[in-house]
Design a protein around this motif. Structure first.
Motif, mmCIF file in Angstrom:
data_model
loop_
_atom_site.group_PDB
_atom_site.id
_atom_site.type_symbol
_atom_site.label_atom_id
_atom_site.label_comp_id
_atom_site.label_asym_id
_atom_site.label_seq_id
_atom_site.Cartn_x
_atom_site.Cartn_y
_atom_site.Cartn_z
ATOM 1 N N VAL A 379 24.058 16.786 69.041
ATOM 2 C CA VAL A 379 22.669 16.895 69.466
ATOM 3 C C VAL A 379 21.765 17.040 68.242
ATOM 4 C CG1 VAL A 379 23.142 17.903 71.736
ATOM 5 C CG2 VAL A 379 22.865 19.402 69.752
ATOM 6 N N ASP A 380 20.520 16.672 68.443
ATOM 7 C CA ASP A 380 19.494 16.812 67.410
ATOM 8 C C ASP A 380 18.377 17.666 68.003
ATOM 9 O OD1 ASP A 380 17.686 16.571 65.330
ATOM 10 O OD2 ASP A 380 16.968 14.608 66.014
ATOM 11 N N ILE A 381 18.329 18.928 67.615
ATOM 12 C CA ILE A 381 17.332 19.829 68.180
ATOM 13 C C ILE A 381 16.606 20.590 67.066
ATOM 14 C CG2 ILE A 381 18.622 20.225 70.321
ATOM 15 C CD1 ILE A 381 19.232 23.071 69.050
ATOM 16 N N ARG A 382 15.442 21.119 67.434
ATOM 17 C CA ARG A 382 14.727 22.068 66.581
ATOM 18 C C ARG A 382 14.840 23.424 67.277
ATOM 19 N NH1 ARG A 382 9.535 22.663 64.605
ATOM 20 N NH2 ARG A 382 9.565 23.929 62.717
ATOM 21 N N LEU A 383 15.304 24.435 66.569
ATOM 22 C CA LEU A 383 15.560 25.732 67.177
ATOM 23 C C LEU A 383 14.432 26.711 66.852
ATOM 24 C CD1 LEU A 383 17.750 27.149 68.898
ATOM 25 C CD2 LEU A 383 18.619 28.132 66.779
ATOM 26 N N VAL A 384 13.905 27.329 67.898
ATOM 27 C CA VAL A 384 12.974 28.447 67.769
ATOM 28 C C VAL A 384 13.598 29.617 68.517
ATOM 29 C CG1 VAL A 384 10.651 29.315 68.224
ATOM 30 C CG2 VAL A 384 10.987 26.897 67.686
ATOM 31 N N ALA A 385 13.688 30.767 67.862
ATOM 32 C CA ALA A 385 14.295 31.947 68.481
ATOM 33 C C ALA A 385 13.307 33.100 68.449
ATOM 34 C CB ALA A 385 15.585 32.325 67.754
ATOM 35 N N ALA A 386 13.526 34.061 69.342
ATOM 36 C CA ALA A 386 12.637 35.218 69.409
ATOM 37 C C ALA A 386 13.429 36.439 69.838
ATOM 38 C CB ALA A 386 11.497 34.971 70.394
ATOM 39 N N THR A 387 12.968 37.596 69.386
ATOM 40 C CA THR A 387 13.604 38.851 69.788
ATOM 41 C C THR A 387 12.626 40.001 69.624
ATOM 42 O OG1 THR A 387 15.493 40.342 69.424
ATOM 43 C CG2 THR A 387 14.544 39.278 67.480
ATOM 44 N N ASN A 388 12.827 41.031 70.441
ATOM 45 C CA ASN A 388 12.043 42.258 70.283
ATOM 46 C C ASN A 388 12.848 43.340 69.564
ATOM 47 O OD1 ASN A 388 13.899 43.050 72.191
ATOM 48 N ND2 ASN A 388 12.421 43.452 73.815
ATOM 49 N N ARG A 389 14.063 42.989 69.135
ATOM 50 C CA ARG A 389 14.922 43.945 68.438
ATOM 51 C C ARG A 389 14.711 43.864 66.931
ATOM 52 N NH1 ARG A 389 21.052 43.683 69.885
ATOM 53 N NH2 ARG A 389 20.921 45.566 68.597
ATOM 54 N N ASP A 390 15.073 44.935 66.246
ATOM 55 C CA ASP A 390 15.068 44.962 64.784
ATOM 56 C C ASP A 390 16.379 44.343 64.309
ATOM 57 O OD1 ASP A 390 15.149 45.490 62.084
ATOM 58 O OD2 ASP A 390 14.471 47.565 62.250
ATOM 59 N N LEU A 391 16.349 43.056 63.969
ATOM 60 C CA LEU A 391 17.586 42.359 63.610
ATOM 61 C C LEU A 391 18.178 42.870 62.306
ATOM 62 C CD1 LEU A 391 17.089 38.618 64.607
ATOM 63 C CD2 LEU A 391 18.213 40.458 65.849
ATOM 64 N N HIS A 392 17.312 43.328 61.386
ATOM 65 C CA HIS A 392 17.846 43.863 60.128
ATOM 66 C C HIS A 392 18.675 45.117 60.391
ATOM 67 C CE1 HIS A 392 15.586 41.043 57.655
ATOM 68 N NE2 HIS A 392 14.539 41.269 58.423
ATOM 69 N N ALA A 393 18.213 45.979 61.286
ATOM 70 C CA ALA A 393 18.980 47.169 61.646
ATOM 71 C C ALA A 393 20.253 46.770 62.386
ATOM 72 C CB ALA A 393 18.135 48.102 62.513
ATOM 73 N N ALA A 394 20.150 45.743 63.258
ATOM 74 C CA ALA A 394 21.326 45.285 63.994
ATOM 75 C C ALA A 394 22.375 44.708 63.049
ATOM 76 C CB ALA A 394 20.915 44.242 65.035
ATOM 77 N N ILE A 395 21.914 44.038 61.983
ATOM 78 C CA ILE A 395 22.867 43.494 60.995
ATOM 79 C C ILE A 395 23.583 44.622 60.273
ATOM 80 C CG2 ILE A 395 22.990 42.240 58.798
ATOM 81 C CD1 ILE A 395 20.686 40.472 59.886
ATOM 82 N N GLU A 396 22.843 45.650 59.882
ATOM 83 C CA GLU A 396 23.464 46.787 59.201
ATOM 84 C C GLU A 396 24.472 47.493 60.098
ATOM 85 O OE1 GLU A 396 20.490 49.418 57.768
ATOM 86 O OE2 GLU A 396 19.646 47.990 56.327
#
Length: 570
Positions: A379-396
């Protein structure tokens, strides 16, 4: 004029008044249709009472020789002066009259509709009654000119629907002086008459629209900026296909810069991550990104990653083959359906760890297998994502993969909470109010200052989504001819005690200012921003503004700006 009294029928519950809000003046109330306030209740006299609302507060109640009499606070009256709240017992009906603070009961925003008992005519005054909505649109347009975001003629094309809605016109058109229609919104069959023109362009409104000359004076302030048609050259400008911004352009200059940068990034193929609390409008912004992109003719597919358990989520993402589970038919997932377009993954931060691994593989090479399938899908798509979470904290905390984050966040934008952008609350409320009126076929004279101040003093845990729901529900409660007041708002807002607010503190753009002043302020800021961005070089500045040298120096003189001092004017 300030609304001084709000009327409410206590008994009988089934009865309704033809008018519920009174400004200063004299009003007859009774059963007859000729009364100013009609209450169709058996036992009420045809003209039961007259209420004189005094300009400086309070009222005088006069019984009009009614059959069953009038009682105020339990005692019979023929004539009485009252102040504050009072209750009238008319024998067959009981009415409560709630006094509004004169300083807060005036219409901070006016639609231009007469506040009568249900019969509406075009207001006979300048359309600056709709000042906030229109000035916001012009502010956005002039600002974007300064930042070289859109071709000027494209801005006019994008703005026409908002101008027509604000002016409640049946048709509006923008023509070249040769008669070529460059942009049209509304009924194409309506007779159009010119309300503004210069050497190159003309603005046309439906022939029966009131205040055409004044509309032309107001919008001409902006339209005079447009360069001659030959200077447009928008076919060579990839940004000329830019989609109109959804909703209301923000006041905050930092957020404006981020959105302008986002519109430029939208033209590329990089993935975009939108961060912000629930209700800040991430879904609308994702759709806008798609409309601004070169993929706008392709599909826009959205999925909420937090709404489904892992097995169902993976089936929705990647599709499933027949026989993968009992009774399951083959169906494509959102990746296949978004091929050639944009895929929006909402609430991405709640995606299970195993699904994150599969998603990462798809993003790396654009290929995947359906659940239970053995055929590789590309597939050929353009991805847009969204979140209300703190992803940096989730990564840690090892709740989100760092490598996936880098794949998703090639460009990252934070949307501020509504409580952190109070200057936008009034303009957003007015935008939602006008949209609700149009959707429901309602007419209202406007919104009171008390209502707008209550909206500004709320902390909005649900952000823009909560504000829209509050305005939609309040508008649905309005009776014919009634302005939206604090009492119509949801209980958490209707019961809010309003802290003292200076009359000019409602917003940075006071809704009661003149439209000419609002546009002039936007022009001044645009010129200063262009000079600042051009390091004071005049030729670079007027090219950024897409105006000629003569217009540039004319506006510079008009606003009292100097090239060396413009930076201080921003």
């Amino acid at each position: 004029m300030p609304i001084q009294y709000q009327l409410e029928v206590i008994e009988p519950l089934s009865a309704d008044l033809s008018r519920h809000q009174l400004t200063a003046g004299s009003y007859t109330l009774g059963r007859a249709s000729s009364c100013d306030v009609v209450l169709a209740v058996d036992g009420l006299s045809r003209q039961h009472i007259r209420i004189d609302v005094l300009p400086d507060g309070g009222a005088v109640v006069n019984d009009q020789g009614s059959t069953n009499g009038t009682r105020l606070s339990g005692r019979p009256i023929t004539h009485a002066a009252v102040a504050g709240d009072f209750v009238l017992d008319l024998g067959a009906a009981i009415i409560r009259c709630r006094a509004l603070d004169p300083a807060l009961g005036d219409l901070a925003y006016q639609t231009g509709h007469d506040a009568g008992s249900g019969e509406f005519e075009r207001a006979g005054h300048e359309p600056a009654t709709a000042v906030l909505t229109l000035s916001r649109a012009l502010h956005q347009d002039v600002w974007q000119l300064a930042w070289d975001n859109l071709a000027p003629l494209t801005l006019v094309r994008n703005a026409l629907p908002a101008w027509r809605q604000t002016l409640r016109s049946s048709a509006i058109a923008f023509k070249s002086r040769s008669g070529e229609i460059l942009a049209l919104d509304g009924d194409a069959k309506r007779e159009l008459v010119p309300v503004w023109a210069n050497d190159h362009y003309a603005l046309m409104l439906a022939a029966n629209d009131a205040n055409g000359d004044q509309v032309g004076d107001i919008l001409g302030t902006f339209l005079d900026w447009l360069p001659p048609p030959a200077a447009e050259s928008q076919d060579d400008n990839p940004a000329s296909t830019q989609a109109a911004f959804p909703g209301v352009w923000p006041n905050d200059e930092d957020l404006q810069r981020r959105l302008i940068a986002l519109s430029r990034v939208a033209m590329s193929s990089v993935s975009i991550l939108l961060l912000g609390e629930t209700g800040t409008g991430k879904d609308l912004l994702a759709n806008w990104i798609h409309c601004c992109s070169s993929r706008s003719d392709g599909p826009f597919i959205a999925i909420n990653c937090a709404a489904l358990p892992q097995d169902l989520l993976e089936a929705e993402l990647f599709g499933i083959e027949a026989g993968a589970a009992t009774g399951v038919n083959a169906r494509p997932g959102v990746f296949e359906r978004a091929d050639g377009g944009t895929l929006f993954l909402d609430e991405l931060g709640d995606m299970p760890a195993d699904t994150q691994v599969r998603l990462l593989r798809v993003l790396e090479d654009g290929s995947f297998y359906r659940i239970g399938g053995n055929e590789l899908k590309k597939v050929d798509i353009r991805l847009v994502a969204a979140t209300n979470r703190d992803l940096h904290a989730a990564i840690e905390q090892r709740g989100f993969r760092l490598d996936l984050f880098h794949r998703l966040a090639a460009f990252e934008t934070q949307l501020p909470a509504l409580r952190n952008r109070p200057d936008d609350i009034a303009s957003l409320a007015i935008h939602f109010f006008n949209a609700a009126l149009e959707a429901n076929g309602q007419r209202s004279p406007g919104i009171t200052r008390q209502a707008l101040i209550a909206l500004q003093q709320w902390h909005w845990p649900g952000n823009v989504r909560e504000l829209k729901q509050a305005i939609d529900s309040a508008t649905a409660l309005l009776r014919p001819g009634e302005a939206l007041d604090q009492a119509h708002l949801p209980s958490r807002l209707a019961d809010l005690t309003i802290a003292p607010v200076a009359s000019d503190d409602l917003s940075n753009s006071d809704p009661l200012t003149s439209l000419a002043d609002a546009v002039a302020g936007a022009e001044r800021r645009a010129i200063a921003a262009a000079i600042k961005a051009s390091d004071g070089a005049p030729e670079v500045a007027w090219k950024k503004l897409r105006v000629g040298k003569t217009t540039f120096y004319k506006k510079l003189k008009e606003h009292g700006l100097e090239l060396s001092a413009a930076e201080d004017s921003t």
